[in-house]
Each structure stands twice: as C-alpha cells, then as structure tokens.
Design a protein around this motif. Structure first.
Motif, PDB file in Angstrom:
ATOM      1  N   ASP A 194      -3.377  -3.102  -8.992  1.00 59.93           N
ATOM      2  CA  ASP A 194      -4.426  -3.941  -8.406  1.00 59.93           C
ATOM      3  C   ASP A 194      -4.494  -3.826  -6.879  1.00 59.93           C
ATOM      4  OD1 ASP A 194      -2.080  -5.224  -7.882  1.00 59.93           O
ATOM      5  OD2 ASP A 194      -2.728  -7.206  -8.576  1.00 59.93           O
ATOM      6  N   LEU A 230      -4.688   3.815   0.205  1.00 62.62           N
ATOM      7  CA  LEU A 230      -5.320   3.938   1.524  1.00 62.62           C
ATOM      8  C   LEU A 230      -5.234   5.369   2.065  1.00 62.62           C
ATOM      9  CD1 LEU A 230      -4.124   0.658   3.305  1.00 62.62           C
ATOM     10  CD2 LEU A 230      -6.215   1.052   1.976  1.00 62.62           C
ATOM     11  N   GLN A 255      -8.291   7.634   3.111  1.00 61.80           N
ATOM     12  CA  GLN A 255      -9.503   6.797   3.156  1.00 61.80           C
ATOM     13  C   GLN A 255     -10.141   6.956   4.540  1.00 61.80           C
ATOM     14  OE1 GLN A 255     -12.256   5.597   2.256  1.00 61.80           O
ATOM     15  NE2 GLN A 255     -11.371   4.255   0.680  1.00 61.80           N
ATOM     16  N   GLU A 302      -4.342 -12.492   0.518  1.00 63.00           N
ATOM     17  CA  GLU A 302      -3.263 -11.734   1.164  1.00 63.00           C
ATOM     18  C   GLU A 302      -3.779 -10.898   2.335  1.00 63.00           C
ATOM     19  OE1 GLU A 302      -3.353 -11.603  -2.259  1.00 63.00           O
ATOM     20  OE2 GLU A 302      -1.370 -12.285  -2.929  1.00 63.00           O
ATOM     21  N   HIS A 314       0.800  -1.227   0.000  1.00 64.16           N
ATOM     22  CA  HIS A 314       0.000   0.000   0.000  1.00 64.16           C
ATOM     23  C   HIS A 314       0.832   1.276   0.000  1.00 64.16           C
ATOM     24  CE1 HIS A 314      -3.857  -2.016   0.458  1.00 64.16           C
ATOM     25  NE2 HIS A 314      -3.315  -2.806   1.359  1.00 64.16           N
ATOM     26  N   TYR A 331      -3.370   5.811   8.068  1.00 63.50           N
ATOM     27  CA  TYR A 331      -3.655   5.998   6.641  1.00 63.50           C
ATOM     28  C   TYR A 331      -4.691   7.096   6.404  1.00 63.50           C
ATOM     29  CZ  TYR A 331      -0.799   2.015   5.270  1.00 63.50           C
ATOM     30  OH  TYR A 331       0.262   1.180   5.033  1.00 63.50           O
ATOM     31  N   MET A 388     -11.865   1.670   6.938  1.00 59.42           N
ATOM     32  CA  MET A 388     -10.696   0.786   6.829  1.00 59.42           C
ATOM     33  C   MET A 388     -10.658  -0.217   7.977  1.00 59.42           C
ATOM     34  SD  MET A 388      -7.534   3.008   5.327  1.00 59.42           S
ATOM     35  CE  MET A 388      -7.762   4.552   6.205  1.00 59.42           C
ATOM     36  N   LEU A 394      -3.387   1.663  12.460  1.00 60.06           N
ATOM     37  CA  LEU A 394      -3.070   1.749  11.037  1.00 60.06           C
ATOM     38  C   LEU A 394      -4.171   2.498  10.278  1.00 60.06           C
ATOM     39  CD1 LEU A 394      -1.622  -1.821  10.660  1.00 60.06           C
ATOM     40  CD2 LEU A 394      -0.393   0.281  10.081  1.00 60.06           C
ATOM     41  N   MET A 449     -10.781  -4.311   7.683  1.00 69.73           N
ATOM     42  CA  MET A 449      -9.779  -5.228   8.247  1.00 69.73           C
ATOM     43  C   MET A 449     -10.451  -6.298   9.097  1.00 69.73           C
ATOM     44  SD  MET A 449      -6.333  -3.103   8.836  1.00 69.73           S
ATOM     45  CE  MET A 449      -6.710  -1.375   8.776  1.00 69.73           C
ATOM     46  N   HIS A 501     -10.229 -12.348   0.678  1.00 69.74           N
ATOM     47  CA  HIS A 501      -9.027 -11.968  -0.053  1.00 69.74           C
ATOM     48  C   HIS A 501      -7.842 -12.615   0.631  1.00 69.74           C
ATOM     49  CE1 HIS A 501      -5.796  -9.477  -1.826  1.00 69.74           C
ATOM     50  NE2 HIS A 501      -6.604  -9.464  -2.853  1.00 69.74           N
TER      51      HIS A 501
HETATM   52  C1  HEC Z   1       0.541  -8.509  -0.450  1.00 73.78           C
HETATM   53  C2  HEC Z   1       0.042  -7.156  -0.645  1.00 73.78           C
HETATM   54  C3  HEC Z   1      -0.694  -6.515   0.517  1.00 73.78           C
HETATM   55  C4  HEC Z   1      -0.242  -6.306   1.794  1.00 73.78           C
HETATM   56  C5  HEC Z   1       1.112  -6.709   2.392  1.00 73.78           C
HETATM   57  C6  HEC Z   1      -1.300  -5.587   2.492  1.00 73.78           C
HETATM   58  N1  HEC Z   1      -2.355  -5.366   1.657  1.00 73.78           N
HETATM   59 FE1  HEC Z   1      -4.084  -4.415   2.144  1.00 73.78          FE
HETATM   60  N2  HEC Z   1      -4.842  -4.878   0.312  1.00 73.78           N
HETATM   61  C7  HEC Z   1      -4.168  -5.522  -0.704  1.00 73.78           C
HETATM   62  C8  HEC Z   1      -5.076  -5.730  -1.837  1.00 73.78           C
HETATM   63  C9  HEC Z   1      -4.728  -6.395  -3.172  1.00 73.78           C
HETATM   64  C10 HEC Z   1      -6.333  -5.193  -1.441  1.00 73.78           C
HETATM   65  C11 HEC Z   1      -7.642  -5.225  -2.250  1.00 73.78           C
HETATM   66  C12 HEC Z   1      -8.424  -6.426  -1.751  1.00 73.78           C
HETATM   67  C13 HEC Z   1      -9.620  -6.774  -2.586  1.00 73.78           C
HETATM   68  O1  HEC Z   1      -9.492  -6.795  -3.820  1.00 73.78           O
HETATM   69  O2  HEC Z   1     -10.687  -7.006  -1.983  1.00 73.78           O
HETATM   70  C14 HEC Z   1      -6.139  -4.657  -0.100  1.00 73.78           C
HETATM   71  C15 HEC Z   1      -7.138  -4.014   0.619  1.00 73.78           C
HETATM   72  C16 HEC Z   1      -6.941  -3.383   1.840  1.00 73.78           C
HETATM   73  C17 HEC Z   1      -7.931  -2.574   2.521  1.00 73.78           C
HETATM   74  C18 HEC Z   1      -9.339  -2.246   2.010  1.00 73.78           C
HETATM   75  C19 HEC Z   1      -9.253  -1.022   1.129  1.00 73.78           C
HETATM   76  C20 HEC Z   1     -10.557  -0.654   0.485  1.00 73.78           C
HETATM   77  O3  HEC Z   1     -10.572   0.356  -0.225  1.00 73.78           O
HETATM   78  O4  HEC Z   1     -11.567  -1.338   0.663  1.00 73.78           O
HETATM   79  C21 HEC Z   1      -7.370  -2.124   3.675  1.00 73.78           C
HETATM   80  C22 HEC Z   1      -8.011  -1.233   4.723  1.00 73.78           C
HETATM   81  C23 HEC Z   1      -6.028  -2.677   3.724  1.00 73.78           C
HETATM   82  N3  HEC Z   1      -5.799  -3.422   2.587  1.00 73.78           N
HETATM   83  C24 HEC Z   1      -5.141  -2.465   4.756  1.00 73.78           C
HETATM   84  C25 HEC Z   1      -3.913  -3.116   4.869  1.00 73.78           C
HETATM   85  C26 HEC Z   1      -3.086  -3.063   6.055  1.00 73.78           C
HETATM   86  C27 HEC Z   1      -3.400  -2.261   7.294  1.00 73.78           C
HETATM   87  C28 HEC Z   1      -2.001  -3.852   5.814  1.00 73.78           C
HETATM   88  C29 HEC Z   1      -0.871  -4.207   6.761  1.00 73.78           C
HETATM   89  C30 HEC Z   1      -1.259  -4.839   8.000  1.00 73.78           C
HETATM   90  C31 HEC Z   1      -2.148  -4.375   4.458  1.00 73.78           C
HETATM   91  N4  HEC Z   1      -3.320  -3.909   3.932  1.00 73.78           N
HETATM   92  C32 HEC Z   1      -1.210  -5.185   3.817  1.00 73.78           C
HETATM   93  C33 HEC Z   1      -2.843  -5.912  -0.684  1.00 73.78           C
HETATM   94  C34 HEC Z   1      -2.035  -5.925   0.442  1.00 73.78           C
END
Ligand code: HEC
Length: 102
Positions: free
Chosen positions: A49, A53, A56, A77, A39, A97, A61, A93, A65, A75
């Motif tokens: 893809d 954040l 947001q 990851e 992010h 953000y 958010m 977090l 989570m 999802h």
């Molecule tokens: C490996 C890559 C990756 C990592 C590391 C990652 N994210 Fe994500 N995150 C994504 C992806 C891809 C999506 C979109 C998910 C979907 O398509 O539903 C996402 C979606 C989100 C969303 C929702 C955003 C929305 O607009 O709905 C939040 C909040 C979020 N991540 C927070 C975090 C936080 C906090 C961390 C660390 C603890 C983190 N992410 C670590 C890839 C990652």
C-alpha cells in the motif's frame, strides 16, 4: 539548546526555507532514512500500500509533497512527514528518488 540558539530559531527557519541551512541544529535521523522506512532506501516500497518512488518524476514528487503539506492531497502519514521536512529537503529527496533506477 542554548538561549542564543533558541533566539536564532526563527531566522534559521527562514534560512531553511531558502535552502541555506538545515532546519534543526539538533542531530536527528536524516529525512532519507525516515522516508526509507516506508519507501525503501532504493525507492522500492516493501509494502503493497506504499508507492515506489524510484525513477518517479522529480517535479511531480516535489509537487505531491507540497500538496501533502498543505492538506490538498489528504494522507495522514504523508502529511506528517511532508511537514517535518524543509522545502529544500523535499527538493533534495525528489531529486534523489528520481535518480534511482526502477
Ligand atoms: C509511514 C510510511 C511513510 C513514510 C515514513 C513516508 N511515506 Fe511517502 N507515502 C506513504 C504512502 C502510504 C503514500 C501514498 C499516499 C496516498 O495514498 O495518497 C506515500 C506517498 C508519497 C509520495 C507520492 C507518490 C505518488 O506516486 O504520488 C511521495 C512523493 C512521498 N510519499 C515521499 C515521501 C518522502 C520524501 C518521505 C520522507 C520525508 C516519505 N514519503 C515518508 C507512506 C510513507
């Protein structure tokens, strides 16, 4: 880890949920750094893809989570990431953000 620390783990986990103590006593990369891999530290994703954040909504958010944690929002990851942090960290977090400029 010492025996005594191991025995204290369940208590530490409960305290972590209350936001009073870090989830692990062992040193590790900070959650923000792990999230930044996808992010961005500035909340701007470098990959098309991954959602940005920065700026947001904080509560949105946090709720996402929780949904990733429970599997309600599927999802791979994000489920793993959301499960590796405490609720207090998820809250911090989200606030971090949300405070960033877009
Ligand atoms: C490996 C890559 C990756 C990592 C590391 C990652 N994210 Fe994500 N995150 C994504 C992806 C891809 C999506 C979109 C998910 C979907 O398509 O539903 C996402 C979606 C989100 C969303 C929702 C955003 C929305 O607009 O709905 C939040 C909040 C979020 N991540 C927070 C975090 C936080 C906090 C961390 C660390 C603890 C983190 N992410 C670590 C890839 C990652």
């Amino acid at each position: 880890m010492s025996r005594r620390l191991a025995a204290a783990r369940p208590l530490l986990a409960i305290l972590a949920l209350l936001g009073a103590y870090p989830a692990s006593a062992e040193p590790r990369t900070s959650p923000a750094e792990e999230c930044a891999l996808c992010h961005g530290l500035d909340g701007i994703a470098r990959s098309a893809d991954v959602p940005h954040l920065a700026a947001q909504n904080e509560l949105y958010m946090y709720n996402q989570m929780l949904a990733f944690r429970s599997g309600k929002r599927p999802h791979k990851e994000m489920r793993y990431m959301a499960r590796s942090i405490s609720l207090a960290e998820a809250q911090a977090l989200s606030a971090y953000y949300a405070s960033l400029p877009r």
